[in-house]
Design a protein around this motif. Structure first.
Motif, PDB file in Angstrom:
ATOM      1  N   ASN A  20      29.673  41.887  42.563  1.00 13.02           N
ATOM      2  CA  ASN A  20      28.999  41.782  41.150  1.00 13.02           C
ATOM      3  C   ASN A  20      29.875  42.748  40.145  1.00 13.02           C
ATOM      4  N   SER A  21      31.143  43.411  40.521  1.00 11.15           N
ATOM      5  CA  SER A  21      32.067  43.983  39.752  1.00 11.15           C
ATOM      6  C   SER A  21      32.648  43.053  38.592  1.00 11.15           C
ATOM      7  N   PRO A  22      32.377  43.675  37.478  1.00 13.94           N
ATOM      8  CA  PRO A  22      33.261  42.783  36.626  1.00 13.94           C
ATOM      9  C   PRO A  22      34.863  42.547  36.427  1.00 13.94           C
ATOM     10  N   THR A  23      35.414  43.670  37.215  1.00  9.22           N
ATOM     11  CA  THR A  23      36.651  44.028  37.428  1.00  9.22           C
ATOM     12  C   THR A  23      37.095  43.318  39.002  1.00  9.22           C
ATOM     13  N   LEU A  24      36.407  42.498  39.486  1.00  6.93           N
ATOM     14  CA  LEU A  24      36.860  42.638  40.924  1.00  6.93           C
ATOM     15  C   LEU A  24      38.119  41.450  40.949  1.00  6.93           C
ATOM     16  N   VAL A  25      38.230  40.676  40.118  1.00 10.29           N
ATOM     17  CA  VAL A  25      39.341  39.577  40.386  1.00 10.29           C
ATOM     18  C   VAL A  25      40.693  40.429  39.935  1.00 10.29           C
ATOM     19  N   GLN A  26      40.762  41.301  38.798  1.00  4.53           N
ATOM     20  CA  GLN A  26      41.712  42.000  38.536  1.00  4.53           C
ATOM     21  C   GLN A  26      42.253  43.035  39.517  1.00  4.53           C
ATOM     22  N   ASP A  27      41.111  43.755  40.168  1.00  5.54           N
ATOM     23  CA  ASP A  27      41.205  44.705  41.114  1.00  5.54           C
ATOM     24  C   ASP A  27      42.123  44.177  42.365  1.00  5.54           C
ATOM     25  N   ILE A  28      41.554  42.985  42.994  1.00 10.32           N
ATOM     26  CA  ILE A  28      42.328  42.477  43.968  1.00 10.32           C
ATOM     27  C   ILE A  28      43.560  41.948  43.563  1.00 10.32           C
ATOM     28  N   ALA A  29      43.738  41.260  42.336  1.00 11.03           N
ATOM     29  CA  ALA A  29      45.140  40.999  42.016  1.00 11.03           C
ATOM     30  C   ALA A  29      46.067  42.141  41.864  1.00 11.03           C
ATOM     31  N   ALA A  30      45.534  43.072  41.625  1.00 13.19           N
ATOM     32  CA  ALA A  30      46.350  44.513  41.456  1.00 13.19           C
ATOM     33  C   ALA A  30      46.735  44.901  42.593  1.00 13.19           C
ATOM     34  N   LYS A  31      45.585  44.920  43.712  1.00 14.72           N
ATOM     35  CA  LYS A  31      45.897  45.272  45.110  1.00 14.72           C
ATOM     36  C   LYS A  31      47.083  44.425  45.691  1.00 14.72           C
ATOM     37  N   VAL A  32      46.858  43.172  45.361  1.00 11.41           N
ATOM     38  CA  VAL A  32      48.137  42.181  46.156  1.00 11.41           C
ATOM     39  C   VAL A  32      49.519  42.476  45.411  1.00 11.41           C
ATOM     40  N   ARG A  33      49.462  42.617  44.179  1.00 11.79           N
ATOM     41  CA  ARG A  33      50.408  42.854  43.418  1.00 11.79           C
ATOM     42  C   ARG A  33      51.381  44.271  43.924  1.00 11.79           C
ATOM     43  N   GLY A  34      50.536  45.080  44.132  1.00 10.37           N
ATOM     44  CA  GLY A  34      51.013  46.466  44.579  1.00 10.37           C
ATOM     45  C   GLY A  34      51.552  46.419  46.097  1.00 10.37           C
ATOM     46  N   LEU A  35      51.488  45.449  46.792  1.00  9.35           N
ATOM     47  CA  LEU A  35      52.071  45.339  48.000  1.00  9.35           C
ATOM     48  C   LEU A  35      53.235  45.484  48.323  1.00  9.35           C
ATOM     49  N   SER A  36      54.286  46.208  49.062  1.00  8.85           N
ATOM     50  CA  SER A  36      55.525  46.108  49.262  1.00  8.85           C
ATOM     51  C   SER A  36      55.855  46.084  50.535  1.00  8.85           C
ATOM     52  N   TYR A  37      57.069  45.677  51.006  1.00  9.97           N
ATOM     53  CA  TYR A  37      57.481  45.730  52.279  1.00  9.97           C
ATOM     54  C   TYR A  37      57.965  47.091  52.734  1.00  9.97           C
ATOM     55  N   THR A  38      57.462  47.435  53.766  1.00 10.19           N
ATOM     56  CA  THR A  38      57.914  48.899  54.132  1.00 10.19           C
ATOM     57  C   THR A  38      59.307  49.167  54.334  1.00 10.19           C
ATOM     58  N   GLN A  39      60.068  48.403  54.714  1.00 16.29           N
ATOM     59  CA  GLN A  39      61.588  48.770  54.982  1.00 16.29           C
ATOM     60  C   GLN A  39      62.261  48.437  53.738  1.00 16.29           C
ATOM     61  N   THR A  40      62.040  47.782  52.961  1.00 14.80           N
ATOM     62  CA  THR A  40      62.831  47.607  51.856  1.00 14.80           C
ATOM     63  C   THR A  40      62.125  48.060  50.556  1.00 14.80           C
ATOM     64  N   GLY A  41      60.705  48.126  50.412  1.00 13.20           N
ATOM     65  CA  GLY A  41      60.252  48.603  49.389  1.00 13.20           C
ATOM     66  C   GLY A  41      60.118  47.684  48.406  1.00 13.20           C
ATOM     67  N   GLN A  42      60.546  46.510  48.544  1.00 14.01           N
ATOM     68  CA  GLN A  42      60.240  45.439  47.468  1.00 14.01           C
ATOM     69  C   GLN A  42      59.063  44.765  47.724  1.00 14.01           C
TER      70      GLN A  42
END
Length: 94
Positions: A20-42
């Protein structure tokens, strides 16, 4: 180190708890966008982001295939399906 399935599970659980969070979509999208590879940091690749969202979809509604084909949709899962579709759109995934 978490893998794609670990992230999909984590985010699916987050969606269940915050549906029911009004920002749920943006929150999950931000979490996915914020992921990076451990070894390269990309940032993670388009394909990995897509695989995470597909994993979320399969966890929240296993009756919907990852290519979007609908096999059977339970009435109580329609909100989850709408969220996954909105997350996919927010991330620019096809």
């Amino acid at each position: 180190m978490p893998n794609i399935n670990d992230f999909a599970n984590e985010y699916a659980n987050y969606i269940r708890g915050h549906i029911n969070s009004p920002t749920l979509v943006q929150d999950i999208a931000a979490k996915v966008r914020g992921l990076s590879y451990t070894q390269t940091g990309q940032s993670i690749s388009y394909d990995d982001a897509k695989n995470i969202v597909n994993g979320i979809q399969e966890i929240l509604n296993p009756a919907v295939s990852s290519n979007g084909g609908k096999l059977k949709i339970a009435e109580d899962s329609t909100a989850f399906i709408a969220m996954v579709q909105a997350i996919r759109k927010e991330l620019g995934l096809k």
